[in-house]
Design an enzyme around this catalytic site. Structure first.
Site, PDB file in Angstrom:
ATOM      1  N   SER A  45       0.799  -1.226   0.000  1.00  0.00           N
ATOM      2  CA  SER A  45       0.000   0.000   0.000  1.00  0.00           C
ATOM      3  C   SER A  45       0.831   1.276   0.000  1.00  0.00           C
ATOM      4  O   SER A  45       0.362   2.330  -0.437  1.00  0.00           O
ATOM      5  CB  SER A  45      -0.931   0.004   1.219  1.00  0.00           C
ATOM      6  N   HIS A 252      -0.890   5.688   6.834  1.00  0.00           N
ATOM      7  CA  HIS A 252      -0.368   5.721   5.470  1.00  0.00           C
ATOM      8  C   HIS A 252      -0.065   7.166   5.064  1.00  0.00           C
ATOM      9  O   HIS A 252      -0.663   8.100   5.589  1.00  0.00           O
ATOM     10  CB  HIS A 252      -1.368   5.095   4.491  1.00  0.00           C
TER      11      HIS A 252
END
Length: 270
Positions: A45, A252
């Site tokens: 990711s 993230h």
């Protein structure tokens, strides 16, 4: 495993292109180099761009986005071929099973982030957010034990497969950021002990990845320095904190983290 011969070939190719620039004009030589250049972006990711938004609907659960550093680099440098197979949630086995198809002997550049999901860092974060500090630290130590005992062999399998398929490519293995600024602006949430343990685990993971990359003749690109001053609790974060409404984006990089953190580090390494 040495990459000296392929890199010597790449250097020779560069010298020939430079000679071509002198003889026939820089524009023609540059166009020739660009026409032959192929880039493949692999990984999890942090490469697909989770957290940056604007996801490509065609990528489904992989959540690839034009705001991720591989796509940003490709847009800036216009390689003849760009294959973007990184996928949210990918582990080393997923890279081996489903991402290596575009690699071939003509591939010039490969990027990859992988290893965090194998080590269970998503569960580490969840545990630290929901449980006590002692439980958090225990889970961090469990992840670090996995990094010592099992992850190196899994990384070796991925790196060997890349090298086998694309022996002449420059392979850039990109690391993970530290997540927290200690003694920063956060007034709630995790304890400083938990934040310190998580940062230490990220450093531990990066060190293991860097060693395996070096042993395969690959380049390791650390993003820890680029994210310094932009961690969670910094007041200018390039990382999402825990988000219960969109848990997958927690921890993230934001779009700014991809363009301001990951992209320049990868560009310098590539």
């Amino acid at each position: 495993m040495s990459k000296k011969i392929p890199r010597l070939a790449a250097l020779t190719s560069s010298l020939l292109l430079a000679a071509g620039a002198a003889l026939f004009g820089a524009g023609q030589a540059s166009a020739a180099a660009q026409a032959d250049f192929g880039y493949v972006a692999l990984g999890d990711s942090y490469s697909s761009g989770v957290g940056a938004g604007n996801y490509d609907s065609g990528s489904g659960d992989c959540k690839r986005t034009s705001r991720a550093y591989p796509a940003l680099w490709a847009a800036a440098h216009s390689p003849q071929t760009f294959s973007f197979t990184a996928c949210s949630g990918a582990r080393t086995g997923d890279v081996l099973a489903g991402q290596l198809g575009p690699l071939n002997s003509g591939t010039d550049l490969v990027s990859i982030t992988v290893g965090g999901n194998d080590a269970g860092f998503s569960d580490v974060m969840t545990t630290c957010v929901l449980q006590s500090e002692s439980t958090c630290v225990s889970r961090v130590n469990q992840a670090k034990a996995y990094v010592d005992s099992t992850l190196p062999g899994k990384l070796d399998q991925v790196y060997a497969a890349i090298d086998s398929r694309s022996p002449n490519a420059r392979v850039v293995v990109v690391g993970y950021p530290r997540f927290y600024k200690l003694n920063g602006t956060c007034v709630a949430g995790l304890t400083e002990g938990e934040r310190s343990a998580i940062n230490g685990a990220a450093d531990y993971l990066n060190a293991a990845i860097a060693k395996r990359a070096a042993d395969h003749g690959f380049t390791f690109a650390s993003v820890a320095g680029a994210f310094t001053g932009h961690e969670i609790c910094s007041g200018s974060a390039w990382l999402h904190s825990v988000n219960w409404l969109n848990i997958g984006e927690s921890y993230h990089p934001t779009a700014a983290g991809q363009s301001g953190g990951y992209l320049p580090v990868f560009t310098n390494a590539a």
